[in-house]
Motif scaffolding. Sequence first.
Motif, PDB file in Angstrom:
ATOM      1  N   LEU A 270     -33.390 -27.305  12.975  1.00 40.64           N
ATOM      2  CA  LEU A 270     -32.814 -27.374  11.642  1.00 40.64           C
ATOM      3  C   LEU A 270     -31.707 -28.421  11.600  1.00 40.64           C
ATOM      4  N   SER A 271     -30.839 -28.400  12.593  1.00 43.94           N
ATOM      5  CA  SER A 271     -29.746 -29.364  12.650  1.00 43.94           C
ATOM      6  C   SER A 271     -30.271 -30.794  12.762  1.00 43.94           C
ATOM      7  N   MET A 272     -31.284 -30.992  13.599  1.00 47.12           N
ATOM      8  CA  MET A 272     -31.867 -32.323  13.764  1.00 47.12           C
ATOM      9  C   MET A 272     -32.507 -32.809  12.469  1.00 47.12           C
ATOM     10  N   MET A 273     -33.181 -31.908  11.760  1.00 44.03           N
ATOM     11  CA  MET A 273     -33.809 -32.279  10.504  1.00 44.03           C
ATOM     12  C   MET A 273     -32.760 -32.709   9.482  1.00 44.03           C
ATOM     13  N   GLU A 274     -31.646 -31.988   9.403  1.00 43.11           N
ATOM     14  CA  GLU A 274     -30.585 -32.344   8.465  1.00 43.11           C
ATOM     15  C   GLU A 274     -29.978 -33.703   8.815  1.00 43.11           C
ATOM     16  N   LYS A 275     -29.777 -33.964  10.097  1.00 46.26           N
ATOM     17  CA  LYS A 275     -29.208 -35.254  10.521  1.00 46.26           C
ATOM     18  C   LYS A 275     -30.186 -36.392  10.236  1.00 46.26           C
ATOM     19  N   MET A 276     -31.475 -36.166  10.438  1.00 45.00           N
ATOM     20  CA  MET A 276     -32.470 -37.198  10.143  1.00 45.00           C
ATOM     21  C   MET A 276     -32.514 -37.500   8.644  1.00 45.00           C
ATOM     22  N   THR A 277     -32.356 -36.474   7.822  1.00 44.24           N
ATOM     23  CA  THR A 277     -32.311 -36.678   6.376  1.00 44.24           C
ATOM     24  C   THR A 277     -31.095 -37.503   5.994  1.00 44.24           C
ATOM     25  N   GLU A 278     -29.945 -37.205   6.584  1.00 49.99           N
ATOM     26  CA  GLU A 278     -28.733 -37.985   6.332  1.00 49.99           C
ATOM     27  C   GLU A 278     -28.922 -39.436   6.779  1.00 49.99           C
ATOM     28  N   LEU A 279     -29.514 -39.632   7.930  1.00 58.39           N
ATOM     29  CA  LEU A 279     -29.757 -40.971   8.456  1.00 58.39           C
ATOM     30  C   LEU A 279     -30.687 -41.750   7.540  1.00 58.39           C
ATOM     31  N   SER A 280     -31.715 -41.095   7.054  1.00 52.79           N
ATOM     32  CA  SER A 280     -32.663 -41.744   6.155  1.00 52.79           C
ATOM     33  C   SER A 280     -31.993 -42.180   4.857  1.00 52.79           C
ATOM     34  N   SER A 281     -31.189 -41.309   4.264  1.00 51.76           N
ATOM     35  CA  SER A 281     -30.520 -41.685   3.012  1.00 51.76           C
ATOM     36  C   SER A 281     -29.486 -42.776   3.260  1.00 51.76           C
ATOM     37  N   GLY A 282     -28.830 -42.756   4.422  1.00 46.84           N
ATOM     38  CA  GLY A 282     -27.886 -43.819   4.771  1.00 46.84           C
ATOM     39  C   GLY A 282     -28.583 -45.158   4.925  1.00 46.84           C
TER      40      GLY A 282
ATOM     41  N   GLY B 257     -37.748  -3.267  18.699  1.00 47.61           N
ATOM     42  CA  GLY B 257     -38.038  -2.955  20.100  1.00 47.61           C
ATOM     43  C   GLY B 257     -38.286  -4.208  20.929  1.00 47.61           C
ATOM     44  N   ALA B 258     -38.654  -5.306  20.272  1.00 45.93           N
ATOM     45  CA  ALA B 258     -38.915  -6.570  20.967  1.00 45.93           C
ATOM     46  C   ALA B 258     -38.342  -7.709  20.117  1.00 45.93           C
ATOM     47  N   PRO B 259     -37.012  -7.850  20.130  1.00 44.31           N
ATOM     48  CA  PRO B 259     -36.394  -8.874  19.295  1.00 44.31           C
ATOM     49  C   PRO B 259     -36.806 -10.286  19.725  1.00 44.31           C
ATOM     50  N   MET B 260     -36.573 -11.226  18.817  1.00 42.97           N
ATOM     51  CA  MET B 260     -36.913 -12.617  19.085  1.00 42.97           C
ATOM     52  C   MET B 260     -36.132 -13.130  20.288  1.00 42.97           C
ATOM     53  N   ASP B 261     -36.780 -13.939  21.062  1.00 37.87           N
ATOM     54  CA  ASP B 261     -36.162 -14.559  22.219  1.00 37.87           C
ATOM     55  C   ASP B 261     -35.020 -15.462  21.743  1.00 37.87           C
ATOM     56  N   THR B 262     -33.838 -15.320  22.342  1.00 38.16           N
ATOM     57  CA  THR B 262     -32.682 -16.130  21.932  1.00 38.16           C
ATOM     58  C   THR B 262     -32.929 -17.613  22.170  1.00 38.16           C
ATOM     59  N   ASN B 263     -33.725 -17.953  23.176  1.00 35.54           N
ATOM     60  CA  ASN B 263     -34.051 -19.364  23.401  1.00 35.54           C
ATOM     61  C   ASN B 263     -34.834 -19.943  22.231  1.00 35.54           C
ATOM     62  N   GLN B 264     -35.774 -19.163  21.696  1.00 34.13           N
ATOM     63  CA  GLN B 264     -36.537 -19.612  20.529  1.00 34.13           C
ATOM     64  C   GLN B 264     -35.625 -19.762  19.318  1.00 34.13           C
ATOM     65  N   MET B 265     -34.721 -18.805  19.143  1.00 33.17           N
ATOM     66  CA  MET B 265     -33.806 -18.854  18.006  1.00 33.17           C
ATOM     67  C   MET B 265     -32.905 -20.089  18.096  1.00 33.17           C
ATOM     68  N   MET B 266     -32.402 -20.382  19.289  1.00 26.53           N
ATOM     69  CA  MET B 266     -31.557 -21.561  19.473  1.00 26.53           C
ATOM     70  C   MET B 266     -32.360 -22.844  19.239  1.00 26.53           C
ATOM     71  N   ALA B 267     -33.604 -22.863  19.711  1.00 23.77           N
ATOM     72  CA  ALA B 267     -34.450 -24.040  19.517  1.00 23.77           C
ATOM     73  C   ALA B 267     -34.701 -24.286  18.029  1.00 23.77           C
ATOM     74  N   GLN B 268     -34.923 -23.210  17.267  1.00 28.22           N
ATOM     75  CA  GLN B 268     -35.140 -23.355  15.833  1.00 28.22           C
ATOM     76  C   GLN B 268     -33.867 -23.820  15.130  1.00 28.22           C
ATOM     77  N   SER B 269     -32.713 -23.333  15.562  1.00 26.49           N
ATOM     78  CA  SER B 269     -31.441 -23.781  14.981  1.00 26.49           C
ATOM     79  C   SER B 269     -31.210 -25.261  15.269  1.00 26.49           C
ATOM     80  N   VAL B 270     -31.547 -25.685  16.468  1.00 24.00           N
ATOM     81  CA  VAL B 270     -31.407 -27.100  16.830  1.00 24.00           C
ATOM     82  C   VAL B 270     -32.358 -27.947  15.989  1.00 24.00           C
TER      83      VAL B 270
END
Length: 139
Positions: free
Chosen positions: A59-71, A44-57
């Motif tokens: 996740l993506s930033m965390m993965e890129k930072m991990t790649e940068l660190s190992s590089g 009845g009150a689904p998650m705000d799409t802005n919050q979902m997009m922010a969380q996806s971003v």
Amino acid sequence: MTVEAVGATSAVQPDAQARKPVQSMDSDVFMKLLVTQLKYQDPGAPMDTNQMMAQSVQLSMMEKMTELSSGAKESFSLQMRTAAAQIVGSEVGYTLPDGSAGSGIASAVSFVTGVPLVTIGSDKIPLDSITGISRPAAT
């Protein structure tokens, strides 16, 4: 009525492995949290799409930072190996773990451990213990 100590009735087996808590959040933990959040959200009150997009971003930033660190770690390792290889044939000064100083001609380098080991005479000296480098005079 007798009262037993809490530890006396424990059903924990001594050879059972204790669960170790995760000390850092990686992409798997983040994704599990996101899926669980979606699974249990109120229809009845689904998650705000802005919050979902922010969380996806995030996740993506965390993965890129991990790649940068190992590089960066790989780059530093390559720089240490290059520096160690370039001092072969040079006169080097070094400090031993007991604080005594020594010097000699670097004859070889070994990359078996994390820090390159420079062979000076019969000693193997870690690259980070070398205090000075000079080229021998040309003959």
